[in-house]
Design a protein around this motif. Structure first.
Motif, short mmCIF file in Angstrom:
data_model
loop_
_atom_site.label_atom_id
_atom_site.label_comp_id
_atom_site.label_asym_id
_atom_site.label_seq_id
_atom_site.Cartn_x
_atom_site.Cartn_y
_atom_site.Cartn_z
N THR A 1 -2.84 -5.33 -4.32
CA THR A 1 -2.14 -5.74 -5.53
C THR A 1 -1.12 -4.67 -5.92
OG1 THR A 1 -3.73 -4.68 -7.02
CG2 THR A 1 -4.17 -6.96 -6.37
N LYS A 2 -0.24 -5.04 -6.82
CA LYS A 2 0.69 -4.06 -7.38
C LYS A 2 0.01 -3.38 -8.57
CE LYS A 2 4.79 -6.78 -6.12
NZ LYS A 2 6.02 -7.44 -6.62
N GLY A 3 0.28 -2.11 -8.75
CA GLY A 3 -0.27 -1.41 -9.90
C GLY A 3 -1.65 -0.83 -9.62
N LEU A 4 -2.22 -0.20 -10.67
CA LEU A 4 -3.47 0.53 -10.51
C LEU A 4 -4.67 -0.15 -11.16
CD1 LEU A 4 -3.95 1.90 -13.50
CD2 LEU A 4 -2.34 3.60 -12.66
N GLY A 5 -4.43 -1.21 -11.91
CA GLY A 5 -5.51 -1.81 -12.70
C GLY A 5 -6.69 -2.28 -11.90
N VAL A 6 -6.44 -2.92 -10.76
CA VAL A 6 -7.54 -3.46 -9.96
C VAL A 6 -8.36 -2.33 -9.35
CG1 VAL A 6 -8.11 -4.85 -7.93
CG2 VAL A 6 -6.33 -5.62 -9.51
N ALA A 7 -7.71 -1.28 -8.91
CA ALA A 7 -8.43 -0.13 -8.34
C ALA A 7 -9.32 0.53 -9.38
CB ALA A 7 -7.45 0.88 -7.76
N VAL A 8 -8.82 0.67 -10.59
CA VAL A 8 -9.62 1.28 -11.66
C VAL A 8 -10.80 0.38 -12.01
CG1 VAL A 8 -9.60 2.08 -14.05
CG2 VAL A 8 -7.65 2.56 -12.56
N ALA A 9 -10.55 -0.93 -12.09
CA ALA A 9 -11.64 -1.87 -12.38
C ALA A 9 -12.70 -1.81 -11.29
CB ALA A 9 -11.08 -3.29 -12.52
N ALA A 10 -12.27 -1.73 -10.04
CA ALA A 10 -13.22 -1.65 -8.92
C ALA A 10 -14.07 -0.39 -9.02
CB ALA A 10 -12.47 -1.69 -7.59
N THR A 11 -13.43 0.71 -9.41
CA THR A 11 -14.18 1.96 -9.58
C THR A 11 -15.25 1.80 -10.64
OG1 THR A 11 -12.22 3.24 -8.94
CG2 THR A 11 -13.97 4.42 -10.11
N ALA A 12 -14.88 1.16 -11.75
CA ALA A 12 -15.84 0.94 -12.84
C ALA A 12 -16.98 0.03 -12.40
CB ALA A 12 -15.14 0.36 -14.05
N LEU A 13 -16.74 -0.79 -11.40
CA LEU A 13 -17.78 -1.68 -10.87
C LEU A 13 -18.54 -1.06 -9.71
CD1 LEU A 13 -15.85 -5.09 -11.04
CD2 LEU A 13 -17.82 -4.40 -12.43
N GLY A 14 -18.27 0.21 -9.42
CA GLY A 14 -19.08 0.92 -8.43
C GLY A 14 -18.45 1.14 -7.08
N ALA A 15 -17.14 0.92 -6.94
CA ALA A 15 -16.50 1.13 -5.64
C ALA A 15 -16.61 2.59 -5.21
CB ALA A 15 -15.03 0.72 -5.70
N ASN A 16 -17.07 2.82 -3.99
CA ASN A 16 -17.15 4.17 -3.44
C ASN A 16 -15.87 4.58 -2.73
OD1 ASN A 16 -19.79 4.67 -4.26
ND2 ASN A 16 -20.67 3.72 -2.45
N VAL A 17 -15.08 3.60 -2.31
CA VAL A 17 -13.85 3.85 -1.57
C VAL A 17 -12.74 3.00 -2.17
CG1 VAL A 17 -12.68 3.59 0.67
CG2 VAL A 17 -15.05 4.41 0.59
N ILE A 18 -11.56 3.59 -2.32
CA ILE A 18 -10.37 2.85 -2.74
C ILE A 18 -9.28 3.15 -1.70
CG2 ILE A 18 -8.56 2.56 -4.45
CD1 ILE A 18 -11.20 1.60 -5.52
N GLU A 19 -8.74 2.10 -1.11
CA GLU A 19 -7.64 2.26 -0.16
C GLU A 19 -6.40 1.58 -0.73
OE1 GLU A 19 -7.32 1.63 4.57
OE2 GLU A 19 -7.46 -0.25 3.44
N LYS A 20 -5.28 2.29 -0.68
CA LYS A 20 -4.04 1.75 -1.24
C LYS A 20 -2.88 2.15 -0.33
CE LYS A 20 -2.39 -0.18 -5.18
NZ LYS A 20 -2.87 -1.40 -5.83
N HIS A 21 -1.97 1.22 -0.08
CA HIS A 21 -0.79 1.53 0.74
C HIS A 21 0.15 2.45 -0.02
CE1 HIS A 21 -1.11 -1.48 4.19
NE2 HIS A 21 -2.22 -1.64 3.48
N PHE A 22 0.84 3.29 0.74
CA PHE A 22 1.61 4.39 0.16
C PHE A 22 3.03 4.40 0.72
CE2 PHE A 22 2.50 9.10 -0.04
CZ PHE A 22 2.54 9.19 -1.42
#
Length: 339
Positions: free
Chosen positions: A208-229
């Motif tokens: 997705t665009k932006g950071l909101g989904v990654a932050v929400a995933a972290t709050a739901l317990g995500a141990n890994v976040i991968e994002k294109h750069f």
């Protein structure tokens, strides 16, 4: 499996536009943004597809970023030259980053083993390639596997393949395999079900665009976040449309770290830091100078801050009680003042 949580990966993909100096600059920028790792993709056009320029070998979807491209040419443009891998890995490691890759066929696994990569990533589109998964599992190294598009049965097959070979640490990523992905298609609640179903740690590969989904995933317990750069979306890059620029990546890293830190633990009664504030709760105080023998009424008492008197829950019990001593206005009510 990872030293930090969430373990944040900057995916370089083909956004280097086959410019080695740009690839190095991306790694420097990723390190400055605070990520934990950089990831490459290891393939050639010939290991991905055939050089056929018609039919199903053309990207035909009307909403695709790559509509009209021939697959062979697209992969040739997006690939990372294999001779770059070692110097890019060494650069990343010198900057304190974990450096690894996604292999897309058996030759890529064999090549990456010569570089002694510390872990492997299986891409969503390859998670049904059981021979590839077997080869990666046989390395004995940790595996991160994206599950975009996968059914539970396909996930079970891939996990069982790995488990039958060894005890590789395995993390599964929720992924939506559209580029860019719509926020509403993220379905992050799947992560908890995926973890319960497989017993594996889970995370997010985010398109997705932006950071909101990654932050929400972290709050739901995500141990890994991968994002294109990417260094600059306006300058292009095959995945630039859904990739983060350095300042955005830095903001995402900080937000995810904050989200993870906020999870804490299950606690009631206030944290250690809150204890001093409890004195500013309400309690029962005397509002007048009164002699011993006075029968207390609402005119003599008030529930106010601070909290050095009897708790407000005792209000019904103290009304009508008699004072056993003389009291002053502003004195906290206590049981030993009552007859």
């Amino acid at each position: 499996m990872f030293e930090s949580s969430p373990f944040i990966i900057a995916e370089l993909s083909g956004n280097h536009d086959q410019d080695f100096e740009l690839a190095k600059a991306m790694i420097h920028a990723a390190a400055e943004a605070g990520v934990d790792a950089i990831k490459l993709q290891t393939y050639t056009a010939d290991t991905m597809t055939l050089d056929v320029r018609e039919g199903e070998f053309m990207v035909s979807e009307s909403d695709s970023l790559w509509k009209g491209n021939n697959l062979y040419d697209l992969y040739a443009k997006a690939s990372t030259p294999w001779e770059w891998h070692q110097p890019l890995f060494e650069l990343a490691e010198s900057l304190g980053l974990v450096a690894f890759s996604s292999p897309f066929d058996l030759t890529a696994v064999a090549f990456l083993e010569t570089l002694n990569v510390p872990l492997y990533k299986i891409a969503s589109f390859e998670m049904t390639d059981i021979p590839l998964i077997e080869a990666v599992a046989k390395t004995g190294k940790p595996i991160i596997m994206s599950t975009g598009m996968a059914t539970k049965e396909e996930i079970d097959d891939a996990v069982a393949t790995i488990r039958a070979i060894g005890d590789n640490p395995l993390t599964l990523l929720k992924c939506t395999s559209t580029y860019p992905a719509k926020i509403a298609d993220s379905n992050l609640l799947t992560m908890a079900d995926l973890a319960a179903h497989t017993g594996c740690p889970v995370g997010l590969s985010d398109h997705t665009k932006g950071l909101g989904v990654a932050v929400a995933a972290t709050a739901l317990g995500a141990n890994v976040i991968e994002k294109h750069f990417v260094l600059d979306r306006q300058a292009g890059g095959v995945d630039a449309e859904f990739s983060m620029e350095p300042a955005e990546m830095k903001a995402m890293v900080e937000a995810c770290r904050d989200a993870h830190a906020s999870l804490g633990k299950v606690i009631y009664g206030g944290s250690d830091a809150e204890q001093a504030a409890k004195k500013y709760r309400r309690s029962i105080y005397l509002t007048k100078d009164l002699p011993a023998g006075t029968e207390l009424t609402e005119n003599h008492l008030q529930i106010i801050r601070p909290a050095f008197g009897l708790a407000p829950k005792h209000w019904p019990k103290v009304l009508g009680k008699t004072l056993s001593v003389d009291v002053k206005k502003g004195q906290p009510l206590a049981w030993d003042l009552l007859a």
